[in-house]
Design an enzyme around this catalytic site. Structure first.
Site, short mmCIF file in Angstrom:
data_model
loop_
_atom_site.label_atom_id
_atom_site.label_comp_id
_atom_site.label_asym_id
_atom_site.label_seq_id
_atom_site.Cartn_x
_atom_site.Cartn_y
_atom_site.Cartn_z
N ASP A 192 3.62 -1.49 5.79
CA ASP A 192 2.42 -2.31 6.74
C ASP A 192 2.82 -3.74 6.99
O ASP A 192 2.19 -4.63 7.59
CB ASP A 192 1.32 -2.24 6.30
CG ASP A 192 0.46 -0.90 6.53
OD1 ASP A 192 1.18 -0.18 7.09
OD2 ASP A 192 -0.64 -0.59 5.93
N HIS A 214 -2.11 -3.52 9.40
CA HIS A 214 -2.85 -2.61 8.22
C HIS A 214 -4.33 -2.67 8.75
O HIS A 214 -5.00 -3.73 8.60
CB HIS A 214 -2.61 -3.49 6.74
CG HIS A 214 -3.54 -2.88 5.86
ND1 HIS A 214 -3.51 -1.47 5.33
CD2 HIS A 214 -4.63 -3.43 5.03
CE1 HIS A 214 -4.35 -1.62 4.20
NE2 HIS A 214 -5.00 -2.58 4.02
N GLU A 226 0.84 -1.22 0.05
CA GLU A 226 -0.03 0.22 -0.13
C GLU A 226 0.87 1.25 0.09
O GLU A 226 1.86 1.40 0.78
CB GLU A 226 -0.99 0.00 1.34
CG GLU A 226 -1.91 1.04 1.29
CD GLU A 226 -2.33 1.17 2.87
OE1 GLU A 226 -1.85 0.92 3.77
OE2 GLU A 226 -3.82 1.46 2.84
N GLU A 256 -7.23 -1.90 7.66
CA GLU A 256 -8.32 -2.59 6.71
C GLU A 256 -8.50 -3.92 6.92
O GLU A 256 -9.67 -4.46 6.52
CB GLU A 256 -8.19 -1.94 5.28
CG GLU A 256 -8.44 -0.54 4.85
CD GLU A 256 -6.96 0.36 5.36
OE1 GLU A 256 -6.15 0.09 5.95
OE2 GLU A 256 -7.01 1.38 4.59
N GLU A 275 4.11 5.81 11.97
CA GLU A 275 4.62 4.87 11.02
C GLU A 275 5.77 5.21 10.59
O GLU A 275 7.09 4.55 10.39
CB GLU A 275 3.71 4.36 9.83
CG GLU A 275 2.42 3.57 10.29
CD GLU A 275 1.68 3.33 9.07
OE1 GLU A 275 1.31 2.13 9.13
OE2 GLU A 275 1.56 4.16 8.43
N HIS A 301 2.56 4.64 0.96
CA HIS A 301 2.90 5.00 2.20
C HIS A 301 3.25 6.41 1.91
O HIS A 301 4.50 6.94 2.73
CB HIS A 301 3.60 4.23 3.25
CG HIS A 301 2.71 3.40 3.86
ND1 HIS A 301 1.95 2.29 3.36
CD2 HIS A 301 2.34 3.60 5.23
CE1 HIS A 301 1.15 1.40 4.31
NE2 HIS A 301 1.32 2.20 5.32
N HIS A 333 -2.05 7.53 8.95
CA HIS A 333 -1.36 6.72 8.11
C HIS A 333 -0.16 7.37 7.31
O HIS A 333 -0.48 8.28 6.89
CB HIS A 333 -2.35 6.39 6.81
CG HIS A 333 -2.00 5.72 5.65
ND1 HIS A 333 -1.68 4.21 5.42
CD2 HIS A 333 -1.76 6.33 4.51
CE1 HIS A 333 -1.41 4.05 4.55
NE2 HIS A 333 -1.33 5.02 3.80
ZN LIG Z 1 0.57 1.96 7.05
#
Ligand SMILES: [Zn+2]
Length: 263
Positions: free
Chosen positions: A45, A120, A34, A122, A182, A36, A177
């Protein structure tokens, strides 16, 4: 015990067979491919929960399975959305089936204490479904002693660590995010992968209290980063790790009193 010996990927089958006999906690990191932002790699992630799971496994004598690198579709409010180049996602039924299959394989080879260690957001409800279906599969085989824990490591961050990360106020874990937490963890764990000159400093995204499909891309910041990452630092990353790893280890030791393997 060295960090290396927690990774199932690095074991021979003899070592795996020997270790699994002690009924260790077996970690399955789950992540995503994904976007970032302009400064972090697509596999953020996966890198973060893998590193954290290995650190926790070293404390509890556990083993870490190879990660589930692909995850459920990125959503605008928590990952920027599925339309960013390089964001490679699975349909929910594929993800659920994959995780269910991996749990059943681990149980077939003797694992009874399993942790779905998510990186992650989701993935969360689909991990619940995979765990539920795998437990049903196992119950039908007469195995009722399997226990699964699902966690997102950010949920272990205490108010004190939160205050250290966000001295000017905490946005939300969704808007975090590719932002301070992170980025800080990546600066600590894999600084070689952080494009430090490209860390964005845009204001937090402002989403309506509902979701639009197809995505309304207007409220999504063009960088894909949902709040400013400017105040990230390796020191903050180190502080998160130092607090979260022992706290997760303590929680898992309580939940799996018999789950101590070699240490
Ligand atoms: Zn992430």
């Amino acid at each position: 015990m060295t960090g290396l010996s927690t990774r199932i990927a690095d074991m021979t089958w003899y070592e795996f067979a020997d270790r699994v006999k002690d009924n260790p906690i077996v970690f399955v990191p789950t992540g995503s491919v994904e976007q970032h932002g302009p400064h972090l790699p697509l596999l953020t992630d996966v890198i973060l929960p893998s590193a954290l799971a290995e650190a926790v496994a070293a404390e509890v004598g556990g083993m870490v399975a190879p990660p589930v690198a692909y995850g459920y579709k990125s959503q605008p409010k928590s990952g920027g959305g599925n339309h960013f180049p390089g964001t490679l996602s699975l349909d929910a039924n594929v993800f659920i089936a994959l995780v269910r299959n991996i749990i059943n394989e681990l149980v077939r080879h003797g694992a009874r204490n399993i942790v779905l260690f998510d990186g992650h957001m989701e993935n969360a409800w689909f991990l619940v479904e995979a765990a539920d279906l795998a437990l049903r599969d196992q119950a039908m085989l007469g195995r009722t002693e399997v226990k699964i824990i699902k966690l997102g490591y950010w949920d272990f961050i205490t108010k004190a660590t939160e205050a250290l990360l966000f001295p000017n106020g905490f946005p939300s874990w969704e808007l975090e995010h590719a932002a301070v937490m992170e980025t800080s963890l990546m600066l600590h764990i894999r600084p070689d992968l952080v494009r430090q000159d490209r860390i964005p400093d845009d204001p937090a995204a402002d989403f309506p209290p509902y979701d639009v499909y197809p995505f309304d891309t207007r409220p999504i910041p063009p960088t894909g980063v949902l709040s400013s990452a400017k105040s990230a630092s390796a020191d903050k990353g180190r502080a998160v790790l130092a607090q979260v790893v022992p706290d997760i280890a303590a929680a898992l030791s309580r939940e799996f009193p018999s789950g101590r393997g070699h240490s």
